[in-house]
Write a protein that holds these residues in place. Structure first.
Motif, PDB file in Angstrom:
ATOM      1  N   THR A 244       0.799  -1.215   0.034  1.00 34.19           N
ATOM      2  CA  THR A 244      -0.132   0.051  -0.045  1.00 34.19           C
ATOM      3  C   THR A 244       0.834   1.255  -0.117  1.00 34.19           C
ATOM      4  OG1 THR A 244      -0.190  -0.203   2.361  1.00 34.19           O
ATOM      5  CG2 THR A 244      -2.006  -1.289   1.168  1.00 34.19           C
ATOM      6  N   SER A 245       2.123   1.281   0.771  1.00 32.45           N
ATOM      7  CA  SER A 245       2.895   2.332   0.636  1.00 32.45           C
ATOM      8  C   SER A 245       3.714   2.667  -0.449  1.00 32.45           C
ATOM      9  CB  SER A 245       3.695   2.275   2.144  1.00 32.45           C
ATOM     10  OG  SER A 245       4.617   1.253   2.054  1.00 32.45           O
ATOM     11  N   PHE A 246       3.988   1.560  -1.329  1.00 32.16           N
ATOM     12  CA  PHE A 246       4.984   1.734  -2.529  1.00 32.16           C
ATOM     13  C   PHE A 246       4.302   1.392  -3.877  1.00 32.16           C
ATOM     14  CE2 PHE A 246       9.128   1.233  -4.622  1.00 32.16           C
ATOM     15  CZ  PHE A 246       9.902   2.385  -3.873  1.00 32.16           C
ATOM     16  N   ILE A 247       3.235   0.709  -3.833  1.00 27.85           N
ATOM     17  CA  ILE A 247       2.718   0.601  -5.242  1.00 27.85           C
ATOM     18  C   ILE A 247       2.635   1.733  -5.924  1.00 27.85           C
ATOM     19  CG2 ILE A 247       0.063   0.498  -4.450  1.00 27.85           C
ATOM     20  CD1 ILE A 247       1.871  -1.676  -7.239  1.00 27.85           C
ATOM     21  N   SER A 248       2.149   2.837  -5.572  1.00 28.86           N
ATOM     22  CA  SER A 248       1.799   4.351  -6.359  1.00 28.86           C
ATOM     23  C   SER A 248       2.976   4.767  -6.761  1.00 28.86           C
ATOM     24  CB  SER A 248       1.278   5.213  -5.374  1.00 28.86           C
ATOM     25  OG  SER A 248       1.779   5.434  -4.048  1.00 28.86           O
ATOM     26  N   ILE A 249       4.249   4.530  -6.021  1.00 31.16           N
ATOM     27  CA  ILE A 249       5.689   5.007  -6.698  1.00 31.16           C
ATOM     28  C   ILE A 249       6.044   3.938  -7.614  1.00 31.16           C
ATOM     29  CG2 ILE A 249       8.029   5.363  -5.983  1.00 31.16           C
ATOM     30  CD1 ILE A 249       7.104   6.199  -3.057  1.00 31.16           C
ATOM     31  N   LEU A 250       5.928   2.657  -7.721  1.00 29.87           N
ATOM     32  CA  LEU A 250       5.902   1.832  -8.686  1.00 29.87           C
ATOM     33  C   LEU A 250       5.323   2.327 -10.047  1.00 29.87           C
ATOM     34  CD1 LEU A 250       7.451  -1.004  -9.621  1.00 29.87           C
ATOM     35  CD2 LEU A 250       5.229  -1.910  -9.262  1.00 29.87           C
ATOM     36  N   LEU A 251       4.054   2.548  -9.444  1.00 25.92           N
ATOM     37  CA  LEU A 251       3.315   2.903 -10.765  1.00 25.92           C
ATOM     38  C   LEU A 251       3.805   4.285 -11.502  1.00 25.92           C
ATOM     39  CD1 LEU A 251      -0.364   2.336  -9.233  1.00 25.92           C
ATOM     40  CD2 LEU A 251       0.787   0.748 -10.850  1.00 25.92           C
ATOM     41  N   VAL A 252       4.047   5.305 -10.907  1.00 27.95           N
ATOM     42  CA  VAL A 252       4.599   6.492 -11.297  1.00 27.95           C
ATOM     43  C   VAL A 252       5.923   6.188 -12.062  1.00 27.95           C
ATOM     44  CG1 VAL A 252       5.374   8.777 -10.872  1.00 27.95           C
ATOM     45  CG2 VAL A 252       3.220   7.770  -9.871  1.00 27.95           C
ATOM     46  N   ASN A 253       6.691   5.719 -11.239  1.00 23.25           N
ATOM     47  CA  ASN A 253       8.107   5.662 -11.654  1.00 23.25           C
ATOM     48  C   ASN A 253       8.563   4.560 -12.799  1.00 23.25           C
ATOM     49  OD1 ASN A 253       9.859   7.628  -9.823  1.00 23.25           O
ATOM     50  ND2 ASN A 253       8.252   6.932  -8.874  1.00 23.25           N
ATOM     51  N   ARG A 254       7.793   3.472 -12.863  1.00 19.06           N
ATOM     52  CA  ARG A 254       8.029   2.322 -13.850  1.00 19.06           C
ATOM     53  C   ARG A 254       7.066   2.389 -14.895  1.00 19.06           C
ATOM     54  NH1 ARG A 254       9.942  -3.228 -11.642  1.00 19.06           N
ATOM     55  NH2 ARG A 254      11.849  -1.826 -11.373  1.00 19.06           N
ATOM     56  N   PHE A 255       5.641   2.673 -14.656  1.00 16.13           N
ATOM     57  CA  PHE A 255       4.689   2.426 -15.830  1.00 16.13           C
ATOM     58  C   PHE A 255       4.212   3.803 -16.109  1.00 16.13           C
ATOM     59  CE2 PHE A 255       4.883  -1.491 -13.144  1.00 16.13           C
ATOM     60  CZ  PHE A 255       4.997  -2.213 -14.279  1.00 16.13           C
ATOM     61  N   GLY A 256       4.604   5.008 -15.581  1.00 20.70           N
ATOM     62  CA  GLY A 256       4.210   6.332 -16.142  1.00 20.70           C
ATOM     63  C   GLY A 256       2.979   6.541 -15.809  1.00 20.70           C
ATOM     64  N   PHE A 257       2.439   6.100 -14.683  1.00 20.19           N
ATOM     65  CA  PHE A 257       0.850   6.575 -14.353  1.00 20.19           C
ATOM     66  C   PHE A 257       1.177   8.038 -13.743  1.00 20.19           C
ATOM     67  CE2 PHE A 257      -1.679   2.574 -13.513  1.00 20.19           C
ATOM     68  CZ  PHE A 257      -1.011   1.868 -14.315  1.00 20.19           C
ATOM     69  N   ASP A 258      -0.164   8.776 -14.146  1.00 21.85           N
ATOM     70  CA  ASP A 258      -0.187  10.021 -13.545  1.00 21.85           C
ATOM     71  C   ASP A 258      -1.428   9.827 -12.332  1.00 21.85           C
ATOM     72  OD1 ASP A 258      -2.986   9.546 -14.953  1.00 21.85           O
ATOM     73  OD2 ASP A 258      -2.784  11.161 -16.350  1.00 21.85           O
ATOM     74  N   GLU A 259      -2.020  11.041 -11.811  1.00 22.13           N
ATOM     75  CA  GLU A 259      -2.730  11.165 -10.794  1.00 22.13           C
ATOM     76  C   GLU A 259      -4.149  10.362 -10.800  1.00 22.13           C
ATOM     77  OE1 GLU A 259      -1.618  13.953 -12.162  1.00 22.13           O
ATOM     78  OE2 GLU A 259      -1.385  15.530 -10.854  1.00 22.13           O
ATOM     79  N   LYS A 260      -4.382  10.506 -12.035  1.00 21.24           N
ATOM     80  CA  LYS A 260      -5.741   9.763 -12.667  1.00 21.24           C
ATOM     81  C   LYS A 260      -5.532   8.113 -12.546  1.00 21.24           C
ATOM     82  CE  LYS A 260      -6.600  12.475 -16.221  1.00 21.24           C
ATOM     83  NZ  LYS A 260      -7.183  13.070 -17.361  1.00 21.24           N
ATOM     84  N   GLY A 261      -4.396   7.656 -13.263  1.00 21.41           N
ATOM     85  CA  GLY A 261      -4.234   6.464 -13.316  1.00 21.41           C
ATOM     86  C   GLY A 261      -4.108   5.688 -11.897  1.00 21.41           C
ATOM     87  N   VAL A 262      -3.270   6.569 -11.004  1.00 18.49           N
ATOM     88  CA  VAL A 262      -3.043   5.888  -9.540  1.00 18.49           C
ATOM     89  C   VAL A 262      -4.243   5.856  -8.880  1.00 18.49           C
ATOM     90  CG1 VAL A 262      -1.972   6.359  -7.501  1.00 18.49           C
ATOM     91  CG2 VAL A 262      -0.799   6.949  -9.590  1.00 18.49           C
ATOM     92  N   GLY A 263      -5.192   6.850  -9.029  1.00 17.78           N
ATOM     93  CA  GLY A 263      -6.380   6.751  -8.397  1.00 17.78           C
ATOM     94  C   GLY A 263      -7.229   5.626  -8.877  1.00 17.78           C
ATOM     95  N   THR A 264      -7.520   5.548 -10.170  1.00 16.28           N
ATOM     96  CA  THR A 264      -8.137   4.517 -10.959  1.00 16.28           C
ATOM     97  C   THR A 264      -7.618   3.192 -10.456  1.00 16.28           C
ATOM     98  OG1 THR A 264      -8.494   5.903 -12.726  1.00 16.28           O
ATOM     99  CG2 THR A 264      -8.760   3.558 -13.108  1.00 16.28           C
TER     100      THR A 264
END
Length: 404
Positions: A244-264
């Motif tokens: 829960t604490s690191f998945i959003s960092i992985l999404l942004v830094n490896r898969f290029g997610f933005d705020e909407k992508g992380v929220g989804t």
């Protein structure tokens, strides 16, 4: 009175969780994404960025660990309504402070706001006490399920709204103005619709321990019979906290997610967990004992968690998600039931408090470890560490306890 109280408590917790959940898609953007216009850590190394993101995330859980037992005891003496309204109001203020901190790129203000939010967010212990005031013992487990439902729905709506609002207004601070407004509405909602459920003589004396959470941890290890279950529960929650604490960092830094992508992403994960608790759990719980479900579900969560950082593209993350989120939903419900069955009937409240302290401790310590591990060992490290802890949790329940 119960029919009047329960919907109010559910609504209060839901609004709280929506506001709290809005921070999830914003943290990785402002702290770990130099390509974003909202990034505020210019000049910091990537290791420092990950560590700061973990620290800001951890502060909320750490302050809950300290404050939740204390607020519960204070509400016994000074009343549920007064303390609950105060907590909700302070939480709203902390959201506005965080928005102002994002707007001014003030790291100090962001840290202070998360400390305040963690203390105020601990009012869930008062909400549970309010439910207990108006509920017969035989119905408490069922009615406590309302808190789980509010958390689950808030976990879906909070990150989703946070990402959508930030994207629509092109502002990382916008979700926190919205969350602050929700908090103000929540205060009015409580003031007009929640009656006081606890009448305590003013002369009652009570000693309050600011380190009650630490006392709860000691109590867990002093209980010889329940100790392995408490330890297994803590290790599981710690392992899941890496996710829960690191998945959003992985999404942004490896898969290029933005705020909407992380929220989804978090909203879809939350949907699967809520679906599990409302549908799948009801089907399985009547047919299988807790330990039989946990034997499969804990192992599955550990295995799926280890796979997350090795997915080749974002689509595979969503394919993997139900195989991770469904066992997670089953584990949380059945682990709580196993903790409850590990102690006598007259110690249920104490067991609930102890397990809550263990959960808050995991949420307060692990994000820092995830930030350190991710910064110095790479993005894969937090997921592998979390998987290892969950495998260890499984081993304690199904290898160590069987031998003993």
């Amino acid at each position: 009175m119960q029919k009047r109280i329960l919907p109010v408590i559910f609504g209060t917790l839901l609004l709280d969780m929506i506001g709290i959940g809005m921070i999830i898609p914003i943290i990785p953007i402002i702290f770990t994404d130099p390509a974003s216009s909202h990034f505020i850590l210019q000049g910091y190394s990537q290791s420092a960025q990950f560590l700061i993101a973990g620290l800001v995330t951890a502060l909320f859980g750490l302050m809950q660990f300290i404050a939740a037992p204390l607020l519960g005891e204070l509400s016994d003496v000074y009343g549920r309504k007064r303390l609950l309204i105060t907590g909700v109001a302070v939480l709203a203020l902390s959201q506005l402070l965080f928005g102002f901190g994002v707007e001014t790129a003030s790291l100090a203000l962001l840290i202070v706001s998360r400390i305040v939010a963690g203390i105020a967010g601990a009012n869930f212990s008062i909400a549970q006490a309010t439910i207990a005031d108006v509920t017969e013992p035989k119905d408490r487990a069922k009615n406590f399920g309302l808190t789980g439902a509010a958390f689950g729905i808030g976990f879906i709506l909070g990150p989703l709204l946070g990402g959508l609002i930030a994207g629509y207004f092109h502002s990382a601070s916008a979700p926190f103005w919205f969350a602050g407004a929700l908090g103000i509405l929540n205060v009015l909602f409580l003031y007009f619709f929640l009656p006081e459920t606890r009448r305590t003589p003013a002369a009652e004396k009570r000693s309050f321990h600011i380190l009650k959470g630490i006392q709860n941890i000691k109590a867990a290890f002093d209980d010889h019979d329940a100790r392995p279950v408490y330890l297994s529960s803590f290790l599981y929650m710690a392992g899941f906290a890496f996710f829960t604490s690191f998945i959003s960092i992985l999404l942004v830094n490896r898969f290029g997610f933005d705020e909407k992508g992380v929220g989804t992403f978090f909203a879809v994960t939350g949907f699967w967990i809520v679906f599990t608790q409302l549908v799948i759990l009801r089907i399985l719980s009547g047919k299988f004992a807790e330990r039989k479900i946990l034997k499969v579900s804990i192992f599955s969560v550990a295995a799926m968690l280890a796979l997350y950082p090795f997915m080749p593209e974002a689509l595979y993350l969503f394919v993997l998600m139900p195989f991770f989120a469904i066992p997670q939903g089953l584990t949380m419900a059945n682990m709580s039931a196993l903790v409850s069955k590990s102690v006598s009937a007259d110690r249920q409240g104490a067991a609930l408090g102890i397990n809550g302290s263990l959960m808050a401790l995991a949420q307060g310590v692990i994000p820092v470890a995830a930030g350190l591990g991710g910064g110095f060992l790479g993005l894969n490290a937090p997921f592998l560490a979390g998987s290892a802890l969950i495998f260890l949790s499984w081993g304690i329940l199904f290898v160590f306890m069987r031998r003993n």
